[in-house]
Design an enzyme around this catalytic site. Structure first.
Site, short mmCIF file in Angstrom:
data_model
loop_
_atom_site.label_atom_id
_atom_site.label_comp_id
_atom_site.label_asym_id
_atom_site.label_seq_id
_atom_site.Cartn_x
_atom_site.Cartn_y
_atom_site.Cartn_z
N SER A 79 0.83 -1.21 0.00
CA SER A 79 0.00 0.00 0.00
C SER A 79 0.85 1.25 0.00
O SER A 79 0.36 2.33 -0.31
CB SER A 79 -0.87 0.05 1.26
N HIS A 82 -1.35 -2.82 -7.02
CA HIS A 82 -2.02 -2.49 -5.77
C HIS A 82 -3.53 -2.54 -5.90
O HIS A 82 -4.16 -1.64 -6.46
CB HIS A 82 -1.55 -1.09 -5.30
N GLU A 89 -3.77 0.14 -8.79
CA GLU A 89 -2.66 1.05 -9.10
C GLU A 89 -1.49 0.19 -9.60
O GLU A 89 -1.06 -0.74 -8.91
CB GLU A 89 -2.24 1.83 -7.85
N ASN A 107 -3.59 5.99 -1.29
CA ASN A 107 -3.24 5.97 0.13
C ASN A 107 -2.63 7.27 0.60
O ASN A 107 -2.67 7.58 1.78
CB ASN A 107 -2.33 4.78 0.44
P1 NAD Z 1 -2.99 -9.87 6.33
O1 NAD Z 1 -2.36 -9.67 7.66
O2 NAD Z 1 -4.45 -10.04 6.25
O3 NAD Z 1 -2.31 -11.14 5.59
C1 NAD Z 1 -0.92 -11.27 5.41
C2 NAD Z 1 -0.59 -12.74 5.21
O4 NAD Z 1 0.79 -12.83 4.82
C3 NAD Z 1 -0.75 -13.61 6.48
O5 NAD Z 1 -1.58 -14.71 6.17
C4 NAD Z 1 0.68 -14.05 6.81
O6 NAD Z 1 0.74 -15.35 7.35
C5 NAD Z 1 1.36 -13.99 5.45
N1 NAD Z 1 2.81 -13.80 5.52
C6 NAD Z 1 3.50 -12.94 6.30
N2 NAD Z 1 4.82 -13.03 6.02
C7 NAD Z 1 4.95 -13.96 5.04
C8 NAD Z 1 6.05 -14.48 4.31
N3 NAD Z 1 7.30 -14.06 4.55
N4 NAD Z 1 5.82 -15.39 3.35
C9 NAD Z 1 4.56 -15.83 3.09
N5 NAD Z 1 3.46 -15.38 3.75
C10 NAD Z 1 3.67 -14.45 4.71
O7 NAD Z 1 -2.48 -8.64 5.43
P2 NAD Z 1 -3.29 -7.85 4.27
O8 NAD Z 1 -4.18 -6.86 4.92
O9 NAD Z 1 -3.83 -8.83 3.31
O10 NAD Z 1 -2.11 -7.00 3.61
C11 NAD Z 1 -1.16 -7.61 2.75
C12 NAD Z 1 -0.50 -6.56 1.90
O11 NAD Z 1 -1.51 -5.91 1.12
C13 NAD Z 1 0.22 -5.45 2.68
O12 NAD Z 1 1.35 -5.05 1.97
C14 NAD Z 1 -0.83 -4.35 2.72
O13 NAD Z 1 -0.24 -3.06 2.87
C15 NAD Z 1 -1.48 -4.51 1.37
N6 NAD Z 1 -2.86 -4.00 1.26
C16 NAD Z 1 -3.76 -4.20 2.28
C17 NAD Z 1 -5.06 -3.70 2.14
C18 NAD Z 1 -6.08 -3.90 3.22
O14 NAD Z 1 -7.12 -3.22 3.19
N7 NAD Z 1 -5.89 -4.80 4.18
C19 NAD Z 1 -5.44 -3.04 0.96
C20 NAD Z 1 -4.51 -2.90 -0.08
C21 NAD Z 1 -3.21 -3.39 0.09
#
Ligand code: NAD
Length: 319
Positions: free
Chosen positions: A124, A145, A157, A195
């Site tokens: 993000s 993104h 994005e 963001n």
């Molecule tokens: P989340 O916490 O829901 O899920 C992350 C997952 O990654 C977990 O299941 C964890 O076990 C796994 N993980 C962590 N380290 C790992 C590794 N080294 N190898 C493999 N798996 C691993 O997180 P999320 O909210 O889905 O966010 C993930 C990414 O997406 C982040 O970069 C976040 O900034 C981005 N993002 C999030 C949102 C949102 O609204 N939550 C929106 C857009 C982008």
């Protein structure tokens, strides 16, 4: 770079959490074979359940037949090992929002995939240029993104780092279009487009809460029902996950050299410290039914109305 991201290309997704599971559903629906990897077996199991729930919703709404849903699920491989993603033409990473951990993952990934595989991050806020810096072939690194919920929101994005090859940007944009999304190309600057613009939406709501301008539900209702936003800022942070939202704010604050406009909130830090991360843990500003998997469109229908944890003063960090 000669990879063509056609419908027959295998897609790898790393991280089976909130975003990863949504992106998997989108890629399956578009016809790809998808390899989903996570370091935690439980996350893989829950991710697969979330993918199934998304496909089921599409069947219910008539977007897919039951047979197409079953075909989608048959194309999904839960990959306990990163090496199972070796034949993928594109890998989209959606793990924790942390530069060093993402760099380590992409270095390990580069050792198992082919030289033409495109590497994308769903970050993000983190610099695509910085994520790519430790790669042997940084030109193949791009931001892809998606927005939450990825199964619903059309915007993607497509983020170009300093080293990213223009062909990679074009291919990922084309693929996003094939997936029914609306790609917008942008340069890797802190928070990219959305963001960056959205930070004050969250930050001012948290400051207003701390100043006791109004209770949680009133702030949300004012922005949602009167302001015309799809969700209020506090319920939206619950949907995003406070750990993720807080990490993104910190990342953008640091990337802008501690510009006070982007200062992170102690109230949100307290929620993270308490493990009250929002929907994914059943409690944030509101409480949630653990069985509900709202997708944003049928929010009211799919999920019992959230119960307000408190008006103000019952969560950590409250004055
Ligand atoms: P989340 O916490 O829901 O899920 C992350 C997952 O990654 C977990 O299941 C964890 O076990 C796994 N993980 C962590 N380290 C790992 C590794 N080294 N190898 C493999 N798996 C691993 O997180 P999320 O909210 O889905 O966010 C993930 C990414 O997406 C982040 O970069 C976040 O900034 C981005 N993002 C999030 C949102 C949102 O609204 N939550 C929106 C857009 C982008």
């Amino acid at each position: 770079m000669s990879t063509v991201l056609s419908k027959t290309a295998s897609i790898g997704i790393i991280g089976a959490g909130t975003m990863g599971a949504g992106i998997v559903a989108v890629a399956l629906r578009a016809g790809h074979a998808v390899y989903l990897h996570d370091t935690r077996q439980q996350a893989l199991t829950q991710g697969a359940e979330s993918v199934t729930a998304s496909l089921d919703r599409w069947v219910k709404r008539g977007h897919l037949t039951a047979r197409q849903r079953d075909e989608c699920l048959a194309r999904l491989t839960l990959a306990a090992e990163l090496s199972e993603l070796s034949a993928c033409a594109l890998v989209v990473e959606a793990i924790i929002e942390n530069l060093e951990i993402k760099q380590q993952l992409f270095s390990a990934l580069e050792a198992v995939v082919g030289e033409h595989t495109i590497l994308a991050s769903n970050t993000s806020s983190i610099s695509i240029t910085a994520i790519a810096a430790t790669l042997q072939r940084p030109q193949r690194m791009v931001g892809m993104h998606f927005f939450n919920p990825a199964t619903v929101l059309p915007l993607v994005e497509v983020v170009k780092g300093e080293a990213t090859c223009a062909t990679v940007v074009a291919q990922v944009s084309e693929l996003a279009t094939l997936w029914g999304k609306c790609p917008v190309e942008c340069k890797s600057t802190p928070g990219f487009i959305v963001n960056r613009v959205a930070r004050p939406f969250y930050g001012e709501a948290l400051l207003g809460l701390e100043d006791q301008v109004a209770p949680v539900a009133v702030i949300d209702a004012a922005l949602r029902d009167a302001g015309g936003f799809r969700m209020g800022p506090l319920e939206l942070m619950d949907l995003i996950g406070h750990d993720t939202n807080f990490a993104v704010t910190r990342s953008i604050y640091d990337a802008f050299f501690q510009d006070p406009r982007y200062r992170p909130s102690l109230t949100q830090k307290a929620l993270v410290d308490a493990g009250w991360l929002g929907r994914k843990t059943g409690r944030g500003f509101y409480r949630y039914d653990p069985g509900s998997t709202p997708d944003g469109i049928t929010y009211e229908a799919a999920c019992p109305q959230p119960t307000l944890v408190q008006q103000f003063g019952d969560f950590p960090g409250a004055q």
